[in-house]
Design an enzyme around this catalytic site. Structure first.
Site, PDB file in Angstrom:
ATOM      1  N   ARG A 231      54.828  36.788  11.047  1.00 27.52           N
ATOM      2  CA  ARG A 231      55.521  37.942  10.506  1.00 27.52           C
ATOM      3  C   ARG A 231      56.538  37.456   9.479  1.00 27.52           C
ATOM      4  O   ARG A 231      57.236  36.459   9.708  1.00 27.52           O
ATOM      5  CB  ARG A 231      56.244  38.746  11.605  1.00 27.52           C
ATOM      6  CG  ARG A 231      55.321  39.487  12.562  1.00 27.52           C
ATOM      7  CD  ARG A 231      54.613  40.639  11.883  1.00 27.52           C
ATOM      8  NE  ARG A 231      53.807  41.431  12.803  1.00 27.52           N
ATOM      9  CZ  ARG A 231      52.520  41.217  13.062  1.00 27.52           C
ATOM     10  NH1 ARG A 231      51.895  40.211  12.476  1.00 27.52           N
ATOM     11  NH2 ARG A 231      51.861  41.995  13.916  1.00 27.52           N
ATOM     12  N   GLU A 259      57.242  43.281   2.757  1.00 21.60           N
ATOM     13  CA  GLU A 259      55.791  43.191   2.560  1.00 21.60           C
ATOM     14  C   GLU A 259      55.277  44.530   2.049  1.00 21.60           C
ATOM     15  O   GLU A 259      55.450  45.541   2.729  1.00 21.60           O
ATOM     16  CB  GLU A 259      55.105  42.837   3.878  1.00 21.60           C
ATOM     17  CG  GLU A 259      53.635  42.529   3.726  1.00 21.60           C
ATOM     18  CD  GLU A 259      53.027  42.025   5.035  1.00 21.60           C
ATOM     19  OE1 GLU A 259      53.241  40.853   5.398  1.00 21.60           O
ATOM     20  OE2 GLU A 259      52.349  42.846   5.694  1.00 21.60           O
ATOM     21  N   HIS A 278      48.472  39.511   3.528  1.00 15.48           N
ATOM     22  CA  HIS A 278      48.234  39.755   4.954  1.00 15.48           C
ATOM     23  C   HIS A 278      46.735  39.846   5.258  1.00 15.48           C
ATOM     24  O   HIS A 278      46.256  40.822   5.838  1.00 15.48           O
ATOM     25  CB  HIS A 278      48.936  41.054   5.379  1.00 15.48           C
ATOM     26  CG  HIS A 278      49.336  41.038   6.831  1.00 15.48           C
ATOM     27  ND1 HIS A 278      50.516  41.577   7.276  1.00 15.48           N
ATOM     28  CD2 HIS A 278      48.718  40.556   7.937  1.00 15.48           C
ATOM     29  CE1 HIS A 278      50.613  41.445   8.592  1.00 15.48           C
ATOM     30  NE2 HIS A 278      49.523  40.815   9.014  1.00 15.48           N
TER      31      HIS A 278
END
Length: 320
Positions: A231, A259, A278
């Site tokens: 993360r 993000e 991601h």
């Protein structure tokens, strides 16, 4: 689940396999579940990315619901107290999703250990002198977090012919357990000081936000590499940007904070940083693994067998 996700996660053959027990219910236009009537007979709810939270209102409309099978990873945004209090079983396909993340991490660690980004940046000048090149053998790799993915990364690295030296930082792991994973258990500062490659696999928790702050990043030796497939919030983005901009550290980042990174962010332009959107988890053809896992879970539930991906309330706080 979202129609596009359903098509990838549950292709035709898997839908036919579940035809007797599952009806796909796409979210409403506003992203909520179409509660009235649709869930009244449901005993199993098959979810994935794009499913709204299972609120008390949703559960009240599903009086027969006995199990939630999540064809994705984390269920934290999906389940709440109301579900646990009903005694509804919860399963996640996190183990199936872990495989692609492990593969991605191992590739990043290999590139990192071989100095791929730095060599690529110097490509126009030609390859470095043979004596100046770096290889994987006997490099020290630090793994932060003995999570599901972290453990699999450690096992894979331990089995490599490179003879990696493995360090592990995790406050919930014993010395014996770390040794069984082929790693030396150390504190986070010691891991940063001794590792040439640091790979992040801890969950996002209040106590792990900013875990790798400016002070910790400063401990990583010059030329070190950070790999983050966990993360983005676990790393101080601005501190990392400063270290990478100076050329002291390199980074392979599949997750960031925020993000996505805003257009023009320095990390996106640095030649010693690779940022991917991601994609380490199941993508494209890999998403079928999640559907196959979920289909098998439904079949296990119907047969009265234990669920392979069972998530327990008391474990949730420490999971990703």
């Amino acid at each position: 689940m979202d129609a596009e996700v359903a098509e990838q996660v549950l292709p035709g053959d898997l839908r036919r396999r579940l035809a007797r027990s599952v009806t796909l219910v796409p979210p409403s236009g506003d992203g909520s579940l179409p509660v009235p009537g649709v869930l009244a007979e449901a005993e199993i709810l098959l979810t994935s990315w794009g499913c709204p939270p299972l609120t008390g209102e949703v559960l009240a409309a599903a009086p027969r619901l006995a199990a939630v099978v999540h064809a994705a990873g984390s269920v934290k945004a999906l389940v709440g107290d109301a579900l646990w209090e009903r005694g509804i079983l919860v399963s996640s396909a996190a183990e199936a999703n872990a495989g692609p993340v492990v593969d991605f991490t191992l590739a990043a660690v290999t590139f990192a250990a071989k100095g791929a980004l730095r060599t690529a940046a110097r490509y126009p000048e030609g390859p470095p002198a043979f004596a100046a090149r770096t290889g994987t053998d006997a490099r020290t790799i630090g793994v932060i977090g003995a999570s599901r993915i972290g453990r699999r990364v450690l096992r894979a690295l331990r089995g490599s012919a490179a003879g990696y030296r493995l360090l592990l930082a995790d406050p919930y792991v014993s010395l014996a357990e770390a040794a069984s994973l082929g790693a030396e258990l150390v504190t986070l500062p010691e891991l940063c000081r001794r590792s040439s490659v640091v790979s992040v696999h801890a969950p996002e928790l209040p106590e792990t936000r900013g875990l790798l702050d400016a002070a910790m990043l400063a401990l990583i030796p010059d030329g070190g590499v950070l790999v983050n497939t966990a993360r983005g919030s676990l790393v101080d983005t601005e501190a990392l940007t400063r270290e990478c901009a100076k050329g002291r550290l390199d980074a392979y980042l599949d997750v960031t904070e925020p993000e996505p990174l805003p257009p023009g962010h320095p990390l996106l332009a640095l030649p010693n940083v690779q940022v991917t959107p991601h994609i380490a988890g199941a993508q494209g053809s890999e998403a079928r693994r999640l559907g196959a896992f979920a289909a098998a879970e439904v079949e296990r539930f119907l047969a009265g067998e234990p669920l392979s991906g069972a998530v327990r309330r008391e474990e949730l706080a420490r999971l990703a």
